[in-house]
Enzyme design. Structure first.
Site, PDB file in Angstrom:
ATOM      1  N   GLY A  43       0.330  -1.057  -6.085  1.00 35.95           N
ATOM      2  CA  GLY A  43       0.432  -2.476  -5.751  1.00 35.95           C
ATOM      3  C   GLY A  43      -0.881  -3.225  -5.694  1.00 35.95           C
ATOM      4  N   ASP A  99      -1.826  -4.158  -1.166  1.00 35.85           N
ATOM      5  CA  ASP A  99      -1.226  -5.421  -1.606  1.00 35.85           C
ATOM      6  C   ASP A  99      -0.661  -6.219  -0.443  1.00 35.85           C
ATOM      7  OD1 ASP A  99       0.795  -3.552  -1.186  1.00 35.85           O
ATOM      8  OD2 ASP A  99       1.796  -3.871  -3.095  1.00 35.85           O
ATOM      9  N   ASP A 102       3.475  -4.985   5.540  1.00 36.47           N
ATOM     10  CA  ASP A 102       4.865  -5.313   5.902  1.00 36.47           C
ATOM     11  C   ASP A 102       5.171  -4.651   7.240  1.00 36.47           C
ATOM     12  OD1 ASP A 102       7.516  -6.024   5.907  1.00 36.47           O
ATOM     13  OD2 ASP A 102       8.120  -4.686   4.296  1.00 36.47           O
ATOM     14  N   VAL A 152       8.584 -10.604  -1.868  1.00 35.79           N
ATOM     15  CA  VAL A 152       7.799 -11.287  -2.906  1.00 35.79           C
ATOM     16  C   VAL A 152       7.392 -10.320  -4.009  1.00 35.79           C
ATOM     17  CG1 VAL A 152       6.893 -13.034  -1.302  1.00 35.79           C
ATOM     18  CG2 VAL A 152       5.629 -10.900  -1.620  1.00 35.79           C
ATOM     19  N   ARG A 164       4.995  -6.657 -11.761  1.00 37.04           N
ATOM     20  CA  ARG A 164       3.596  -6.478 -11.336  1.00 37.04           C
ATOM     21  C   ARG A 164       2.652  -7.346 -12.154  1.00 37.04           C
ATOM     22  NH1 ARG A 164       3.411  -2.157  -7.730  1.00 37.04           N
ATOM     23  NH2 ARG A 164       4.744  -0.374  -8.176  1.00 37.04           N
TER      24      ARG A 164
HETATM   25  P1  IMP Z   1       4.655  -1.228   4.773  1.00 40.28           P
HETATM   26  O1  IMP Z   1       6.065  -1.569   5.208  1.00 40.28           O
HETATM   27  O2  IMP Z   1       3.623  -2.087   5.474  1.00 40.28           O
HETATM   28  O3  IMP Z   1       4.394   0.235   4.927  1.00 40.28           O
HETATM   29  O4  IMP Z   1       4.583  -1.596   3.230  1.00 40.28           O
HETATM   30  C1  IMP Z   1       4.750  -0.597   2.261  1.00 40.28           C
HETATM   31  C2  IMP Z   1       4.672  -1.077   0.853  1.00 40.28           C
HETATM   32  O5  IMP Z   1       5.888  -1.738   0.606  1.00 40.28           O
HETATM   33  C3  IMP Z   1       3.615  -2.077   0.431  1.00 40.28           C
HETATM   34  O6  IMP Z   1       2.382  -1.486   0.103  1.00 40.28           O
HETATM   35  C4  IMP Z   1       4.285  -2.644  -0.809  1.00 40.28           C
HETATM   36  O7  IMP Z   1       4.058  -1.801  -1.926  1.00 40.28           O
HETATM   37  C5  IMP Z   1       5.746  -2.621  -0.439  1.00 40.28           C
HETATM   38  N1  IMP Z   1       6.206  -3.949  -0.001  1.00 40.28           N
HETATM   39  C6  IMP Z   1       6.385  -4.425   1.247  1.00 40.28           C
HETATM   40  N2  IMP Z   1       6.829  -5.693   1.242  1.00 40.28           N
HETATM   41  C7  IMP Z   1       6.942  -6.031  -0.065  1.00 40.28           C
HETATM   42  C8  IMP Z   1       7.346  -7.239  -0.758  1.00 40.28           C
HETATM   43  O8  IMP Z   1       7.691  -8.282  -0.188  1.00 40.28           O
HETATM   44  N3  IMP Z   1       7.325  -7.163  -2.122  1.00 40.28           N
HETATM   45  C9  IMP Z   1       6.949  -6.061  -2.823  1.00 40.28           C
HETATM   46  N4  IMP Z   1       6.554  -4.930  -2.213  1.00 40.28           N
HETATM   47  C10 IMP Z   1       6.553  -4.917  -0.858  1.00 40.28           C
HETATM   48 MG    MG Z   2       5.988  -1.282  -4.246  1.00 37.80          MG
END
Ligand code: IMP
Ligand code: MG
Length: 179
Positions: A43, A99, A102, A152, A164
């Site tokens: 990402g 990237d 979340d 997003v 991407r």
């Molecule tokens: P986490 O939930 O903070 O561990 O996020 C994990 C991964 O989920 C991020 O590095 C992204 O690759 C993917 N991700 C989270 N939210 C989004 C989004 O809104 N769009 C696309 N990928 C996302």
């Molecule tokens: Mg992803």
């Protein structure tokens, strides 16, 4: 691809303008330190390429590949490391690039794993940060943009490995997301 967006949040010029500011901040803070950037694949690839070319410091670059999403829009909570060996970061100042922040699960797992390799410091830089309450609060040191809690795509971010290569960041149309 652009037709699959409900709306555009940040166009290319807006992203690049913000990267100029982020890069200036990072360059000022790391000008006298041995910097190692670790980009989290896939990402952060496009973000990384555009950001690092704006940072005129000697630095080392490594990448880490992890998986946590498995194609859907909800995080699985589990983080899998695709490589066994960690980059050599002993005594280095590490800047982690991702990237999007979340749930925070990915960054937390990576930060914990890297701390076993004796870095001097670890800071976190994300292009996007979702406004939401996180089970385990994570503080990113550098944030490109804060966004609402929506799914997003674009500028490195994917849905099922697509989008991407969109040059902007936008909200994916809900009907394209398979429940
Ligand atoms: P986490 O939930 O903070 O561990 O996020 C994990 C991964 O989920 C991020 O590095 C992204 O690759 C993917 N991700 C989270 N939210 C989004 C989004 O809104 N769009 C696309 N990928 C996302
Ligand atoms: Mg992803």
């Amino acid at each position: 691809m652009q037709n699959d967006l409900e709306r555009v949040l940040f166009d290319e010029a807006t992203i690049h303008g913000r990267l100029d500011e982020l890069a200036a901040e990072i360059s000022a803070e790391y000008h006298d330190r041995e910097l190692t950037v670790i980009a989290i694949l896939n990402g952060s690839l496009i973000f990384m390429a555009d950001l690092l070319r704006r940072i005129p410091l000697p630095l080392k670059l490594d990448c880490l590949s992890v998986a946590s999403y498995h194609g859907g829009v909800e995080t699985s909570g589990e983080v899998f490391f695709r490589q066994v060996a960690l980059p050599d970061i002993e005594g280095r100042h590490v800047l982690l690039l991702d990237d999007i922040l979340d749930s925070g699960g990915t960054i937390t797992a990576i930060r914990e794993k890297l701390s076993t390799a004796a870095p001097r410091s670890v800071r976190i830089c994300v292009l996007l940060q979702k406004k939401k309450t996180r089970r385990r609060p994570v503080d990113a040191d550098y944030v490109g943009f804060e966004i609402e809690d929506e799914f997003v795509v674009g500028y490195g971010l994917d849905y099922m490995e697509r989008y991407r290569n969109l040059s902007c960041i936008g909200v994916l149309r809900k009907e394209l997301i398979t429940p």
